[in-house]
Enzyme design. Structure first.
Site, PDB file in Angstrom:
ATOM      1  N   ALA A  78       4.506   8.917   3.058  1.00  0.00           N
ATOM      2  CA  ALA A  78       5.589   8.183   3.730  1.00  0.00           C
ATOM      3  C   ALA A  78       5.073   7.477   4.973  1.00  0.00           C
ATOM      4  O   ALA A  78       4.097   7.911   5.600  1.00  0.00           O
ATOM      5  CB  ALA A  78       6.727   9.134   4.111  1.00  0.00           C
ATOM      6  N   GLU A 111       4.424  11.316  -9.108  1.00  0.00           N
ATOM      7  CA  GLU A 111       5.794  11.128  -9.591  1.00  0.00           C
ATOM      8  C   GLU A 111       6.547  10.296  -8.568  1.00  0.00           C
ATOM      9  O   GLU A 111       6.324  10.441  -7.370  1.00  0.00           O
ATOM     10  CB  GLU A 111       6.550  12.465  -9.711  1.00  0.00           C
ATOM     11  CG  GLU A 111       6.061  13.380 -10.802  1.00  0.00           C
ATOM     12  CD  GLU A 111       5.127  14.441 -10.257  1.00  0.00           C
ATOM     13  OE1 GLU A 111       5.123  14.659  -9.020  1.00  0.00           O
ATOM     14  OE2 GLU A 111       4.385  15.037 -11.051  1.00  0.00           O
ATOM     15  N   ASN A 116      13.186   4.262  -6.703  1.00  0.00           N
ATOM     16  CA  ASN A 116      12.346   3.945  -5.534  1.00  0.00           C
ATOM     17  C   ASN A 116      11.460   2.715  -5.802  1.00  0.00           C
ATOM     18  O   ASN A 116      10.266   2.821  -6.074  1.00  0.00           O
ATOM     19  CB  ASN A 116      11.491   5.165  -5.168  1.00  0.00           C
ATOM     20  CG  ASN A 116      10.819   5.007  -3.807  1.00  0.00           C
ATOM     21  OD1 ASN A 116      10.784   3.911  -3.245  1.00  0.00           O
ATOM     22  ND2 ASN A 116      10.285   6.106  -3.285  1.00  0.00           N
ATOM     23  N   TYR A 123       2.606   1.022  -5.679  1.00  0.00           N
ATOM     24  CA  TYR A 123       1.711   1.687  -6.634  1.00  0.00           C
ATOM     25  C   TYR A 123       1.208   0.695  -7.692  1.00  0.00           C
ATOM     26  O   TYR A 123       0.023   0.675  -8.033  1.00  0.00           O
ATOM     27  CB  TYR A 123       2.428   2.868  -7.303  1.00  0.00           C
ATOM     28  CG  TYR A 123       2.857   3.968  -6.348  1.00  0.00           C
ATOM     29  CD1 TYR A 123       2.063   4.327  -5.263  1.00  0.00           C
ATOM     30  CD2 TYR A 123       4.063   4.645  -6.520  1.00  0.00           C
ATOM     31  CE1 TYR A 123       2.468   5.326  -4.378  1.00  0.00           C
ATOM     32  CE2 TYR A 123       4.471   5.635  -5.641  1.00  0.00           C
ATOM     33  CZ  TYR A 123       3.669   5.970  -4.565  1.00  0.00           C
ATOM     34  OH  TYR A 123       4.069   6.952  -3.696  1.00  0.00           O
TER      35      TYR A 123
HETATM   36  C1  COA Z   1       6.731   3.430  -0.093  1.00  0.00           C
HETATM   37  C2  COA Z   1       6.192   3.251   1.348  1.00  0.00           C
HETATM   38  C3  COA Z   1       5.214   4.388   1.641  1.00  0.00           C
HETATM   39  C4  COA Z   1       5.490   1.876   1.441  1.00  0.00           C
HETATM   40  O1  COA Z   1       4.892   1.791   2.726  1.00  0.00           O
HETATM   41  P1  COA Z   1       4.693   0.367   3.469  1.00  0.00           P
HETATM   42  O2  COA Z   1       3.839   0.614   4.640  1.00  0.00           O
HETATM   43  O3  COA Z   1       6.022  -0.260   3.696  1.00  0.00           O
HETATM   44  O4  COA Z   1       3.900  -0.440   2.349  1.00  0.00           O
HETATM   45  P2  COA Z   1       3.078  -1.828   2.553  1.00  0.00           P
HETATM   46  O5  COA Z   1       3.580  -2.554   3.760  1.00  0.00           O
HETATM   47  O6  COA Z   1       1.646  -1.514   2.499  1.00  0.00           O
HETATM   48  O7  COA Z   1       3.567  -2.636   1.274  1.00  0.00           O
HETATM   49  C5  COA Z   1       2.738  -2.779   0.150  1.00  0.00           C
HETATM   50  C6  COA Z   1       3.541  -3.271  -1.033  1.00  0.00           C
HETATM   51  O8  COA Z   1       4.588  -2.342  -1.345  1.00  0.00           O
HETATM   52  C7  COA Z   1       5.707  -3.064  -1.860  1.00  0.00           C
HETATM   53  N1  COA Z   1       6.853  -2.848  -0.957  1.00  0.00           N
HETATM   54  C8  COA Z   1       6.851  -2.248   0.258  1.00  0.00           C
HETATM   55  N2  COA Z   1       8.111  -2.195   0.723  1.00  0.00           N
HETATM   56  C9  COA Z   1       8.900  -2.787  -0.191  1.00  0.00           C
HETATM   57  C10 COA Z   1      10.305  -3.018  -0.291  1.00  0.00           C
HETATM   58  N3  COA Z   1      11.155  -2.625   0.690  1.00  0.00           N
HETATM   59  N4  COA Z   1      10.778  -3.602  -1.405  1.00  0.00           N
HETATM   60  C11 COA Z   1       9.952  -3.980  -2.397  1.00  0.00           C
HETATM   61  N5  COA Z   1       8.593  -3.799  -2.375  1.00  0.00           N
HETATM   62  C12 COA Z   1       8.094  -3.198  -1.285  1.00  0.00           C
HETATM   63  C13 COA Z   1       5.298  -4.522  -1.901  1.00  0.00           C
HETATM   64  O9  COA Z   1       4.718  -4.745  -3.163  1.00  0.00           O
HETATM   65  C14 COA Z   1       4.238  -4.584  -0.829  1.00  0.00           C
HETATM   66  O10 COA Z   1       3.327  -5.599  -1.062  1.00  0.00           O
HETATM   67  P3  COA Z   1       3.529  -7.033  -0.294  1.00  0.00           P
HETATM   68  O11 COA Z   1       3.501  -6.697   1.169  1.00  0.00           O
HETATM   69  O12 COA Z   1       2.347  -7.822  -0.757  1.00  0.00           O
HETATM   70  O13 COA Z   1       4.848  -7.534  -0.742  1.00  0.00           O
HETATM   71  C15 COA Z   1       7.389   3.259   2.372  1.00  0.00           C
HETATM   72  O14 COA Z   1       8.377   2.356   1.933  1.00  0.00           O
HETATM   73  C16 COA Z   1       8.028   4.619   2.588  1.00  0.00           C
HETATM   74  O15 COA Z   1       7.577   5.413   3.420  1.00  0.00           O
HETATM   75  N6  COA Z   1       9.086   4.920   1.797  1.00  0.00           N
HETATM   76  C17 COA Z   1       9.800   6.205   1.949  1.00  0.00           C
HETATM   77  C18 COA Z   1       8.996   7.355   1.381  1.00  0.00           C
HETATM   78  C19 COA Z   1       8.609   7.122  -0.066  1.00  0.00           C
HETATM   79  O16 COA Z   1       9.367   6.578  -0.856  1.00  0.00           O
HETATM   80  N7  COA Z   1       7.397   7.588  -0.422  1.00  0.00           N
HETATM   81  C20 COA Z   1       6.872   7.495  -1.761  1.00  0.00           C
HETATM   82  C21 COA Z   1       7.293   8.671  -2.557  1.00  0.00           C
HETATM   83  S1  COA Z   1       6.711   8.555  -4.249  1.00  0.00           S
END
Ligand code: COA
Length: 182
Positions: A78, A111, A116, A123
């Protein structure tokens, strides 16, 4: 375009826990409790690895994975809500994948809730594919999980250039072995 965030990557320590638990509570319907992270921090076996990303002395993201033989499995991951969509998740996940690779992993699984989309997009961008659906995997809401996998961790190496996607398309016939199919 927003400036890339400088990160210090390190093993999770007790002093990270306050921030980690806050992020955990903001990110997940059923957050892990402090003791679960404490067990991982104190656990010095070679199987589990809990890594944090710090920015200006503040812990803003974390990831935990296990590694057994040639397989790594992402347990938790996260980013602090204020630092999302700025490349932090990509940087940290790439770090964990490279680390798993150097430990000998060939395949990586995880998983993810079917709802999400942000996590699934990240991923997929790094080369994970959906290989199975686990029905009602999450007891809190009864939601299904996708099992996602990178069949060959070497594919991640070229993620920062267009070559990576071409490589994936060429090798799309390869897939992760799993007993549960979509
Ligand atoms: C999933 C998570 C870890 C992504 O972290 P992040 O730092 O925002 O990711 P990045 O900035 O590196 O984004 C990389 C890619 O993810 C995707 N992405 C990130 N946020 C997104 C959103 N809100 N909607 C759609 N795609 C998204 C995009 O493909 C993005 O690529 P781009 O910047 O070229 O469009 C974050 O949203 C998070 O902490 N979510 C809550 C916890 C969670 O769901 N963990 C995973 C459990 S399986």
């Amino acid at each position: 375009m927003r400036k890339k965030i400088d990160l210090e990557i390190d093993y999770m320590q007790e002093s990270d826990l306050k921030d980690v638990l806050w992020i955990e509570r903001k990110s997940f319907i059923t957050p892990w409790r402090g003791n679960a992270f404490r067990r991982e921090i104190e656990n010095d076996d070679d199987f589990s690895h809990f890594i944090v990303a710090r920015h200006k002395n503040r812990t803003i993201a974390f990831i935990g994975f296990t590694h057994v033989l040639d397989e790594a499995h992402i347990l938790t991951f996260a980013v602090h809500p204020k630092f999302r969509q700025r490349g932090v998740g990509t940087q940290l996940l790439m770090y964990a994948l490279n680390m798993a690779k150097s430990l000998g992993a060939k395949k990586v699984t995880l998983e993810v809730r079917v709802s999400n989309i942000p996590a699934q997009s990240l991923y997929r961008k790094l080369g994970f594919q959906v290989v199975a659906l686990r029905k009602r995997f999450y007891p809190d809401t009864g939601e299904d999980a996708y099992i996602m996998c990178i069949p060959n961790i070497d594919w991640v190496r070229d993620v920062n250039n267009g070559h990576f996607n071409n490589l994936l398309r060429r090798k799309k016939n390869m897939s992760c072995e799993t007993d549960i199919r979509l």
